[in-house]
Write a protein that holds these residues in place. Structure first.
Motif, PDB file in Angstrom:
ATOM      1  N   ILE A 138       0.847  -1.200   0.000  1.00 56.20           N
ATOM      2  CA  ILE A 138       0.000   0.000   0.000  1.00 56.20           C
ATOM      3  C   ILE A 138       0.877   1.242   0.000  1.00 56.20           C
ATOM      4  CG2 ILE A 138      -1.688   1.318   1.338  1.00 56.20           C
ATOM      5  CD1 ILE A 138      -2.813  -1.267   0.057  1.00 56.20           C
ATOM      6  N   ARG A 139       0.507   2.234  -0.815  1.00 57.21           N
ATOM      7  CA  ARG A 139       1.300   3.460  -0.904  1.00 57.21           C
ATOM      8  C   ARG A 139       0.614   4.678  -0.272  1.00 57.21           C
ATOM      9  NH1 ARG A 139       5.774   3.217  -4.306  1.00 57.21           N
ATOM     10  NH2 ARG A 139       6.620   1.111  -4.097  1.00 57.21           N
ATOM     11  N   TYR A 140      -0.723   4.640  -0.119  1.00 53.20           N
ATOM     12  CA  TYR A 140      -1.387   5.712   0.628  1.00 53.20           C
ATOM     13  C   TYR A 140      -2.689   5.199   1.224  1.00 53.20           C
ATOM     14  CZ  TYR A 140      -4.155   6.686  -3.678  1.00 53.20           C
ATOM     15  OH  TYR A 140      -4.973   6.597  -4.794  1.00 53.20           O
ATOM     16  N   LEU A 141      -3.094   5.822   2.323  1.00 49.40           N
ATOM     17  CA  LEU A 141      -4.276   5.448   3.083  1.00 49.40           C
ATOM     18  C   LEU A 141      -5.395   6.456   2.827  1.00 49.40           C
ATOM     19  CD1 LEU A 141      -5.676   3.883   5.535  1.00 49.40           C
ATOM     20  CD2 LEU A 141      -4.657   5.665   6.981  1.00 49.40           C
ATOM     21  N   VAL A 142      -6.615   5.956   2.565  1.00 45.47           N
ATOM     22  CA  VAL A 142      -7.805   6.817   2.483  1.00 45.47           C
ATOM     23  C   VAL A 142      -8.701   6.406   3.643  1.00 45.47           C
ATOM     24  CG1 VAL A 142      -9.708   7.643   1.055  1.00 45.47           C
ATOM     25  CG2 VAL A 142      -7.598   6.842  -0.040  1.00 45.47           C
ATOM     26  N   GLY A 192       1.385   7.513   2.319  1.00 44.54           N
ATOM     27  CA  GLY A 192       0.707   8.799   2.269  1.00 44.54           C
ATOM     28  C   GLY A 192      -0.642   8.763   2.973  1.00 44.54           C
ATOM     29  N   ILE A 193      -1.168   9.959   3.252  1.00 40.10           N
ATOM     30  CA  ILE A 193      -2.414  10.077   4.019  1.00 40.10           C
ATOM     31  C   ILE A 193      -3.448  10.873   3.231  1.00 40.10           C
ATOM     32  CG2 ILE A 193      -3.492  10.917   6.142  1.00 40.10           C
ATOM     33  CD1 ILE A 193      -1.479   8.635   6.588  1.00 40.10           C
ATOM     34  N   ALA A 194      -4.620  10.257   3.068  1.00 38.24           N
ATOM     35  CA  ALA A 194      -5.788  10.953   2.502  1.00 38.24           C
ATOM     36  C   ALA A 194      -6.900  10.897   3.540  1.00 38.24           C
ATOM     37  CB  ALA A 194      -6.237  10.286   1.200  1.00 38.24           C
ATOM     38  N   ALA A 195      -7.419  12.046   3.903  1.00 44.76           N
ATOM     39  CA  ALA A 195      -8.490  12.133   4.887  1.00 44.76           C
ATOM     40  C   ALA A 195      -9.833  12.204   4.165  1.00 44.76           C
ATOM     41  CB  ALA A 195      -8.301  13.359   5.778  1.00 44.76           C
ATOM     42  N   TYR A 196     -10.599  11.127   4.263  1.00 45.58           N
ATOM     43  CA  TYR A 196     -11.970  11.097   3.730  1.00 45.58           C
ATOM     44  C   TYR A 196     -12.865  11.898   4.672  1.00 45.58           C
ATOM     45  CZ  TYR A 196     -16.574   8.900   2.714  1.00 45.58           C
ATOM     46  OH  TYR A 196     -17.887   8.660   2.416  1.00 45.58           O
ATOM     47  N   PHE A 197     -13.707  12.768   4.123  1.00 50.29           N
ATOM     48  CA  PHE A 197     -14.581  13.620   4.937  1.00 50.29           C
ATOM     49  C   PHE A 197     -15.900  13.809   4.200  1.00 50.29           C
ATOM     50  CE2 PHE A 197     -16.324  17.703   6.219  1.00 50.29           C
ATOM     51  CZ  PHE A 197     -16.120  17.754   7.595  1.00 50.29           C
ATOM     52  N   SER A 198     -16.994  13.497   4.855  1.00 54.83           N
ATOM     53  CA  SER A 198     -18.309  13.740   4.256  1.00 54.83           C
ATOM     54  C   SER A 198     -18.721  15.188   4.468  1.00 54.83           C
ATOM     55  CB  SER A 198     -19.363  12.825   4.871  1.00 54.83           C
ATOM     56  OG  SER A 198     -20.654  13.212   4.425  1.00 54.83           O
ATOM     57  N   LYS A 199     -19.085  15.850   3.378  1.00 53.88           N
ATOM     58  CA  LYS A 199     -19.550  17.240   3.478  1.00 53.88           C
ATOM     59  C   LYS A 199     -20.943  17.310   4.087  1.00 53.88           C
ATOM     60  CE  LYS A 199     -18.893  17.861  -0.905  1.00 53.88           C
ATOM     61  NZ  LYS A 199     -18.891  18.504  -2.248  1.00 53.88           N
ATOM     62  N   ALA A 200     -21.702  16.229   3.990  1.00 61.13           N
ATOM     63  CA  ALA A 200     -22.996  16.156   4.674  1.00 61.13           C
ATOM     64  C   ALA A 200     -22.766  15.688   6.108  1.00 61.13           C
ATOM     65  CB  ALA A 200     -23.922  15.186   3.945  1.00 61.13           C
ATOM     66  N   ASP A 201     -23.627  16.094   7.006  1.00 57.89           N
ATOM     67  CA  ASP A 201     -23.552  15.637   8.396  1.00 57.89           C
ATOM     68  C   ASP A 201     -24.974  15.472   8.899  1.00 57.89           C
ATOM     69  OD1 ASP A 201     -23.403  15.564  11.283  1.00 57.89           O
ATOM     70  OD2 ASP A 201     -21.336  16.271  11.122  1.00 57.89           O
ATOM     71  N   TRP A 202     -25.423  14.224   8.989  1.00 62.19           N
ATOM     72  CA  TRP A 202     -26.813  13.945   9.334  1.00 62.19           C
ATOM     73  C   TRP A 202     -27.066  13.951  10.843  1.00 62.19           C
ATOM     74  CZ3 TRP A 202     -27.186   9.225   5.488  1.00 62.19           C
ATOM     75  CH2 TRP A 202     -27.150   9.721   4.176  1.00 62.19           C
TER      76      TRP A 202
END
Length: 480
Positions: A138-142, A192-202
């Motif tokens: 693995i080369r980057y994390l999401v 590497g680091i990728a930060a997954y973020f939901s723009k919606a927040d229920w």
């Protein structure tokens, strides 16, 4: 299954069209891109190349990486159900299957939101996760910092609905700030680091706000029209911006911020001023990539097909996110793709110029599922021998012909010949349809030079065969 939605104009029954109706009509059209939680992807023809030199440089880095580990993890993993989507009443038909709640939608949502009170992944060991990822090549994390349900996997100062909240039993654990520990463990291994973020927040009231005409019935969008309730929407915008900047300022270097919930966008009347936020972040995180998926424009720095692979090269940066098991979230007694399946998938994607983000849903106790780990290690074993033909490569015509795919790096072309597990007739002569001039051919695993003869449109290679078992893939290194 056809999940397309037809919106009947209200003027047909004489009713007045409101801003809410217009907003929902736009958002429903956007929802046609999403079927049972799976997103379509932006058209390559609409891609907007960045003008920032550091972002362009980072895109080259991105295209070198090829293999990412994506992870969806949160309180929902305790039940083995799909992440977040069951909270949306508009998505209930497909997302609330597999469990008999025998309650109203309102009661169901309360029970779902209360899952944080029992989430206690005491067997989470970030260093072990990072070791497994490194072994898998693995080369980057999401990593999912927050999905649509609003539960935060970091110690945010802007919401109490978080892994470090006092009502979450895990909050006293030494690894409670999961994002912080996980990001650092992976960085130490050069991942590497990728930060997954939901723009919606229920979960936050400023998005699914109470006392609006919608009542308790909710969908993917806000419970009100931002145009009609600008003060409410501004509160949500400020909250979202604060969380995004918090992740980018408190958790070290981020290579990528990966934004989900593409219906939250200016085109749908739901502008959170994301471009301005990213521009500000890039003043201290220069070159950081932004994947504002399905939205298009200058902040969708790469395209994100989901659970699919494009039929041909896209000509722009892209990444397919595909599950190793049957779902993005953890599922009990799940089945996982074999190393052969994953490697063939990876080869197909890389030959077309993309990256593969292979998703694993961690268990509720904090461990990675045994079947998933075995598959990842098998992928890593193959990449340890043949990774030269994958990492750092670019597309090469004819891209793919039957079971042979092509990549290129500098003065070398790699022809990757794939085999199905039940194949017994492994040929000793192979037709490689590469039309360019070839100086030498070697087997990548042994570095042994092999004989070849040129034919119109390609070469015939004489292959040393030392086994009757079908390899996952053998690779020919062509000096051109």
């Amino acid at each position: 299954m056809d999940n397309s939605i037809t919106v009947v104009p209200k003027e047909m029954d004489g009713a007045e069209i409101t801003q809410t109706d217009k907003m929902e009509a736009r958002s429903l059209k956007e929802e046609e891109k999403i079927e049972q939680g799976v997103h379509n992807y932006s058209a390559a023809d609409d891609y907007v190349w960045p003008t920032d030199a550091k972002v362009l440089e980072k895109l080259e880095w991105f295209q070198d990486q090829k293999l990412a580990l994506m992870m969806h993890w949160g309180p929902y993993s305790q039940l083995g159900i799909v992440e977040s989507w069951a909270l949306s009443d508009a998505d209930a038909e497909w997302s609330r299957t597999g469990i008999d709640w025998e309650v109203t939608g309102k009661e169901f949502k309360k029970q779902y939101f209360d899952l944080n009170k029992t989430f206690n992944p005491i067997r989470f060991e970030p260093e072990k996760w990072a070791d497994i990822a490194e072994e898998a090549g693995i080369r980057y994390l999401v990593f999912t910092t927050k999905h649509h349900d609003g539960f935060c996997m970091w110690d945010t100062q802007y919401s109490g609905y978080k892994i470090t909240g006092e009502d979450c039993p895990y909050h006293t654990n030494k690894h409670a700030d999961i994002c912080g520990h996980l990001f650092e463990a992976f960085r130490k291994r050069g991942i590497g680091i990728a930060a997954y973020f939901s723009k919606a927040d229920w979960h936050i009231d400023h998005y699914w706000a109470k006392d609006y005409p919608r009542g308790d019935y909710m969908w993917r969008g806000p419970s009100y029209s931002p145009a009609e309730c600008p003060e409410e929407w501004e509160k949500f915008t400020q909250f979202t911006g604060n969380q995004i900047k918090e992740l980018a300022s408190r958790y070290g270097k981020l290579d990528i911020m990966w934004f989900d919930a593409g219906w939250v966008c200016e085109q749908n009347g739901q502008d959170i001023r994301l471009g301005k936020i990213i521009d500000e972040i890039r003043t201290w995180q220069p070159g950081m990539l932004c994947a504002d998926r399905t939205v298009g424009g200058p902040y969708e720095n790469y395209i994100t097909p989901e659970q699919c692979v494009p039929e041909k090269p896209l000509g722009v940066p892209w990444e397919s996110c595909i599950t190793l098991g049957t779902s993005f979230s953890f599922a009990y007694e799940d089945t996982y793709k074999s190393p052969r399946e994953v490697i063939h998938l990876l080869i197909d994607i890389v030959a077309k110029g993309g990256n593969l983000a292979i998703n694993v849903g961690p268990q509720p106790d904090g461990r990675l599922p045994k079947g998933a780990v075995e598959s990842l290690r098998g992928v890593g074993a193959w990449l340890k021998v043949f990774g030269e033909a994958i990492y750092g490569t670019r597309v090469c015509e004819p891209y793919k012909s039957k079971n042979i795919a092509f990549t290129r790096k500098g003065e070398y072309v790699y022809a990757l010949e794939m085999f199905q597990e039940d194949e017994t007739n492994i040929p000793e002569e192979v037709w490689i349809p590469y039309a360019g001039k070839v100086k030498n051919v070697t087997m990548l695993d042994s570095a042994e030079k092999v004989l070849f003869t040129g034919r119109d449109g390609g070469i015939i290679v004489k292959v040393p065969v030392d086994s009757t078992a079908a390899p996952i893939a053998r690779v020919y290194k062509l000096e051109v």
